[in-house]
Design an enzyme around this catalytic site. Structure first.
Site, PDB file in Angstrom:
ATOM      1  CD  GLU A   1       0.491  -2.553   7.475  1.00 30.99           C
ATOM      2  OE1 GLU A   1       0.588  -1.688   8.353  1.00 30.99           O
ATOM      3  OE2 GLU A   1      -0.615  -3.002   7.102  1.00 30.99           O
TER       4      GLU A   1
ATOM      5  CB  CYS B   1       0.529  -6.062   9.799  1.00 28.04           C
ATOM      6  SG  CYS B   1      -0.869  -6.155   8.664  1.00 28.04           S
TER       7      CYS B   1
ATOM      8  CG  ASN C   1      -7.130  -0.402   3.706  1.00 24.06           C
ATOM      9  OD1 ASN C   1      -6.609   0.444   2.983  1.00 24.06           O
ATOM     10  ND2 ASN C   1      -8.203  -0.137   4.429  1.00 24.06           N
TER      11      ASN C   1
END
Length: 156
Positions: free
Chosen positions: A69, A104, A56
């Site tokens: 992701e 995601c 992230n």
């Protein structure tokens, strides 16, 4: 498998353990000065079994922040991989596991493998217990507005 099961890390296949280790390792590079909530993800492609990782990346205005992701997905796609076999997500929560967010989940659904699903493994950095599920359990009614194969072929 019902919706999910929690298993000992040691009971998993070597392929899954390697994927989880990659997610845990890349998590250490997360840029998260606002939340201090580091997340790592590792994606295994269906073809060639290549691993792509991401973490992230936060931004002070929050909206342009990138989930782990969604940091890994474009890396795989840039190399031509459009089908994913499995995804591992690693983050630390005391009483729970960190699942992919809704955006995601929808993003991952675009790249389901030939069986129409993706295996999902959620782990804490300690890698003692792992929650195992499938994307279809996390996103049972994914959004599709067109026939994907015809659109992909038209883009070439």
């Amino acid at each position: 498998m019902d919706n999910f099961q929690i298993v000992d890390f040691t009971s998993l296949s070597e392929e899954v353990k390697k994927l989880i280790r990659e997610a845990v390792e890349i998590r250490t590079r997360a840029y998260c000065p606002y939340s201090n909530f580091a997340v790592g993800a590792a994606i295994l492609t269906e073809e060639d079994s290549k691993v792509y990782t991401g973490f992230n990346i936060e931004n002070s205005t929050l909206t342009p922040s990138i989930c782990a992701e969604r940091a890994a997905v474009p890396r795989a796609v840039c190399d031509g991989y459009l089908k994913f076999k499995m995804v591992a997500v690693a983050a630390h929560q005391n009483d729970s596991y960190t699942a992919p967010c809704g955006v995601c989940r929808q993003t991952l659904s675009e790249f389901c493998g030939s069986d129409g699903d993706i295996e999902i493994y959620l782990s804490k950095p300690t890698m003692d217990k792992v929650l195992c599920t499938k994307l279809s359990n996390l996103l049972p009614l994914s959004f599709v507005s067109y026939k994907k194969d015809s659109v992909i072929n038209n883009c070439k």
